[in-house]
Design a protein around this motif. Structure first.
Motif, PDB file in Angstrom:
ATOM      1  N   MET A   1      49.474  74.389  74.339  1.00 57.81           N
ATOM      2  CA  MET A   1      50.054  73.084  74.128  1.00 57.81           C
ATOM      3  C   MET A   1      51.198  72.911  75.130  1.00 57.81           C
ATOM      4  O   MET A   1      52.093  73.741  75.219  1.00 57.81           O
ATOM      5  N   ARG A   2      51.143  71.828  75.889  1.00 60.85           N
ATOM      6  CA  ARG A   2      52.170  71.512  76.880  1.00 60.85           C
ATOM      7  C   ARG A   2      52.951  70.292  76.410  1.00 60.85           C
ATOM      8  O   ARG A   2      52.386  69.225  76.204  1.00 60.85           O
ATOM      9  N   LEU A   3      54.269  70.473  76.249  1.00 56.65           N
ATOM     10  CA  LEU A   3      55.144  69.406  75.770  1.00 56.65           C
ATOM     11  C   LEU A   3      56.060  68.942  76.886  1.00 56.65           C
ATOM     12  O   LEU A   3      56.604  69.761  77.626  1.00 56.65           O
ATOM     13  N   LEU A   4      56.222  67.625  77.003  1.00 59.47           N
ATOM     14  CA  LEU A   4      57.191  67.051  77.920  1.00 59.47           C
ATOM     15  C   LEU A   4      58.265  66.379  77.075  1.00 59.47           C
ATOM     16  O   LEU A   4      57.973  65.483  76.281  1.00 59.47           O
ATOM     17  N   VAL A   5      59.509  66.833  77.223  1.00 64.47           N
ATOM     18  CA  VAL A   5      60.637  66.271  76.476  1.00 64.47           C
ATOM     19  C   VAL A   5      61.473  65.467  77.463  1.00 64.47           C
ATOM     20  O   VAL A   5      61.889  65.983  78.502  1.00 64.47           O
ATOM     21  N   ILE A   6      61.712  64.198  77.142  1.00 64.17           N
ATOM     22  CA  ILE A   6      62.444  63.291  78.028  1.00 64.17           C
ATOM     23  C   ILE A   6      63.839  63.031  77.471  1.00 64.17           C
ATOM     24  O   ILE A   6      64.000  62.555  76.354  1.00 64.17           O
ATOM     25  N   ARG A   7      64.857  63.376  78.257  1.00 62.74           N
ATOM     26  CA  ARG A   7      66.247  62.999  77.962  1.00 62.74           C
ATOM     27  C   ARG A   7      66.991  63.059  79.282  1.00 62.74           C
ATOM     28  O   ARG A   7      67.325  64.131  79.773  1.00 62.74           O
ATOM     29  N   ASN A   8      67.245  61.891  79.882  1.00 61.11           N
ATOM     30  CA  ASN A   8      67.747  61.837  81.252  1.00 61.11           C
ATOM     31  C   ASN A   8      69.249  61.772  81.407  1.00 61.11           C
ATOM     32  O   ASN A   8      69.784  62.318  82.344  1.00 61.11           O
ATOM     33  N   SER A   9      69.935  61.049  80.537  1.00 64.00           N
ATOM     34  CA  SER A   9      71.351  60.826  80.808  1.00 64.00           C
ATOM     35  C   SER A   9      72.172  60.857  79.531  1.00 64.00           C
ATOM     36  O   SER A   9      71.639  61.062  78.454  1.00 64.00           O
ATOM     37  N   LEU A  21      65.639  71.674  70.809  1.00 60.54           N
ATOM     38  CA  LEU A  21      64.713  72.420  71.659  1.00 60.54           C
ATOM     39  C   LEU A  21      64.683  73.901  71.299  1.00 60.54           C
ATOM     40  O   LEU A  21      63.644  74.544  71.394  1.00 60.54           O
ATOM     41  N   TYR A  22      65.826  74.426  70.903  1.00 57.75           N
ATOM     42  CA  TYR A  22      65.873  75.823  70.463  1.00 57.75           C
ATOM     43  C   TYR A  22      64.976  76.013  69.234  1.00 57.75           C
ATOM     44  O   TYR A  22      64.186  76.954  69.162  1.00 57.75           O
ATOM     45  N   GLY A  23      65.054  75.087  68.264  1.00 54.44           N
ATOM     46  CA  GLY A  23      64.198  75.143  67.083  1.00 54.44           C
ATOM     47  C   GLY A  23      62.733  74.953  67.440  1.00 54.44           C
ATOM     48  O   GLY A  23      61.858  75.634  66.904  1.00 54.44           O
ATOM     49  N   LEU A  24      62.463  74.040  68.356  1.00 53.60           N
ATOM     50  CA  LEU A  24      61.087  73.803  68.813  1.00 53.60           C
ATOM     51  C   LEU A  24      60.525  75.056  69.470  1.00 53.60           C
ATOM     52  O   LEU A  24      59.383  75.450  69.218  1.00 53.60           O
ATOM     53  N   ILE A  83      51.575  66.403  74.951  1.00 56.72           N
ATOM     54  CA  ILE A  83      52.412  65.607  74.050  1.00 56.72           C
ATOM     55  C   ILE A  83      53.702  65.244  74.773  1.00 56.72           C
ATOM     56  O   ILE A  83      54.317  66.086  75.428  1.00 56.72           O
ATOM     57  N   ILE A  84      54.111  63.975  74.639  1.00 58.21           N
ATOM     58  CA  ILE A  84      55.360  63.510  75.221  1.00 58.21           C
ATOM     59  C   ILE A  84      56.329  63.230  74.083  1.00 58.21           C
ATOM     60  O   ILE A  84      55.997  62.513  73.135  1.00 58.21           O
ATOM     61  N   ILE A  85      57.523  63.808  74.167  1.00 57.55           N
ATOM     62  CA  ILE A  85      58.568  63.605  73.171  1.00 57.55           C
ATOM     63  C   ILE A  85      59.706  62.862  73.863  1.00 57.55           C
ATOM     64  O   ILE A  85      60.381  63.419  74.725  1.00 57.55           O
ATOM     65  N   ASP A  86      59.897  61.611  73.511  1.00 54.35           N
ATOM     66  CA  ASP A  86      60.906  60.768  74.148  1.00 54.35           C
ATOM     67  C   ASP A  86      62.172  60.769  73.297  1.00 54.35           C
ATOM     68  O   ASP A  86      62.247  60.104  72.273  1.00 54.35           O
ATOM     69  N   LEU A  87      63.167  61.520  73.737  1.00 53.41           N
ATOM     70  CA  LEU A  87      64.453  61.573  73.043  1.00 53.41           C
ATOM     71  C   LEU A  87      65.455  60.609  73.680  1.00 53.41           C
ATOM     72  O   LEU A  87      66.626  60.621  73.332  1.00 53.41           O
ATOM     73  N   HIS A  88      64.997  59.795  74.621  1.00 53.27           N
ATOM     74  CA  HIS A  88      65.877  58.879  75.323  1.00 53.27           C
ATOM     75  C   HIS A  88      65.669  57.433  74.865  1.00 53.27           C
ATOM     76  O   HIS A  88      66.625  56.732  74.585  1.00 53.27           O
ATOM     77  N   ASP A  89      64.429  56.988  74.820  1.00 50.77           N
ATOM     78  CA  ASP A  89      64.052  55.658  74.333  1.00 50.77           C
ATOM     79  C   ASP A  89      64.809  54.530  75.030  1.00 50.77           C
ATOM     80  O   ASP A  89      65.457  53.706  74.398  1.00 50.77           O
ATOM     81  N   VAL A  90      64.728  54.534  76.362  1.00 52.56           N
ATOM     82  CA  VAL A  90      65.273  53.446  77.169  1.00 52.56           C
ATOM     83  C   VAL A  90      64.122  52.843  77.966  1.00 52.56           C
ATOM     84  O   VAL A  90      63.002  53.345  77.927  1.00 52.56           O
ATOM     85  N   LEU A  91      64.388  51.789  78.706  1.00 55.91           N
ATOM     86  CA  LEU A  91      63.336  51.069  79.416  1.00 55.91           C
ATOM     87  C   LEU A  91      62.470  51.994  80.272  1.00 55.91           C
ATOM     88  O   LEU A  91      61.239  51.949  80.220  1.00 55.91           O
ATOM     89  N   ARG A  92      63.089  52.857  81.070  1.00 55.89           N
ATOM     90  CA  ARG A  92      62.338  53.753  81.950  1.00 55.89           C
ATOM     91  C   ARG A  92      61.450  54.694  81.140  1.00 55.89           C
ATOM     92  O   ARG A  92      60.279  54.887  81.445  1.00 55.89           O
ATOM     93  N   SER A  93      61.986  55.298  80.090  1.00 53.84           N
ATOM     94  CA  SER A  93      61.180  56.240  79.304  1.00 53.84           C
ATOM     95  C   SER A  93      60.105  55.505  78.501  1.00 53.84           C
ATOM     96  O   SER A  93      59.020  56.043  78.270  1.00 53.84           O
ATOM     97  N   LYS A  94      60.390  54.274  78.100  1.00 48.93           N
ATOM     98  CA  LYS A  94      59.379  53.478  77.399  1.00 48.93           C
ATOM     99  C   LYS A  94      58.201  53.189  78.329  1.00 48.93           C
ATOM    100  O   LYS A  94      57.041  53.275  77.920  1.00 48.93           O
ATOM    101  N   MET A  95      58.511  52.836  79.567  1.00 48.10           N
ATOM    102  CA  MET A  95      57.453  52.573  80.535  1.00 48.10           C
ATOM    103  C   MET A  95      56.656  53.845  80.812  1.00 48.10           C
ATOM    104  O   MET A  95      55.422  53.834  80.823  1.00 48.10           O
ATOM    105  N   LEU A  96      57.351  54.935  80.996  1.00 46.46           N
ATOM    106  CA  LEU A  96      56.703  56.208  81.286  1.00 46.46           C
ATOM    107  C   LEU A  96      55.792  56.636  80.137  1.00 46.46           C
ATOM    108  O   LEU A  96      54.632  56.994  80.343  1.00 46.46           O
ATOM    109  N   ARG A  97      56.288  56.543  78.922  1.00 49.39           N
ATOM    110  CA  ARG A  97      55.456  56.954  77.788  1.00 49.39           C
ATOM    111  C   ARG A  97      54.288  55.993  77.565  1.00 49.39           C
ATOM    112  O   ARG A  97      53.225  56.401  77.096  1.00 49.39           O
TER     113      ARG A  97
END
Length: 120
Positions: A1-9, A21-24, A83-97
């Motif tokens: 399983m490959r996970l992508l976690v998004i949190r940019n700024s 992420l430590y728990g994950l 699986i993509i996990i979006d922890l940012h939820d901004v315009l760029r990450s919304k478009m990407l997801r």
């Protein structure tokens, strides 16, 4: 399983992802976890073993709408997440997801409680 976690700024918010992420990592030790974040935030994650990192270039290659599509292509080629996990939820990450969702990937998004904050 490959996970992508998004949190940019937002340094504080990025720092708050460390226990998550430590728990994950502990719950899914065989998962390949890639964190999409700025290079400057890498020190926050040194204590978590077995993680990979993808550092976007938002001032160059990954700038704007066309750059976000290039970012999708780069992530698909280099990470190919299940699986993509979006922890940012901004315009760029919304478009990407959204592009990942159209490609049939599973998506999970953080609920930032924006409505509740507004009501408060």
């Amino acid at each position: 399983m490959r996970l992508l976690v998004i949190r940019n700024s937002a340094m504080g918010d990025v720092a708050l992802t460390v226990p998550v992420l430590y728990g994950l990592r502990n719950q899914y030790p065989s998962a390949e976890i890639t964190m999409l974040t700025a290079r400057s935030f890498l020190p926050f994650f040194r204590s978590i073993g077995g993680m990979h990192f993808f550092h976007p270039d938002f001032r160059g290659r990954h700038r704007g709408i066309a750059g976000t599509l290039k970012l999708y292509g780069d992530l698909k080629r280099d990470v190919n997440p299940d699986i993509i996990i979006d922890l940012h939820d901004v315009l760029r990450s919304k478009m990407l997801r959204s592009v990942f969702r159209m490609a049939g990937k599973k998506i999970s998004v953080i609920d930032k409680g924006r409505k509740e904050k507004k009501d408060l």
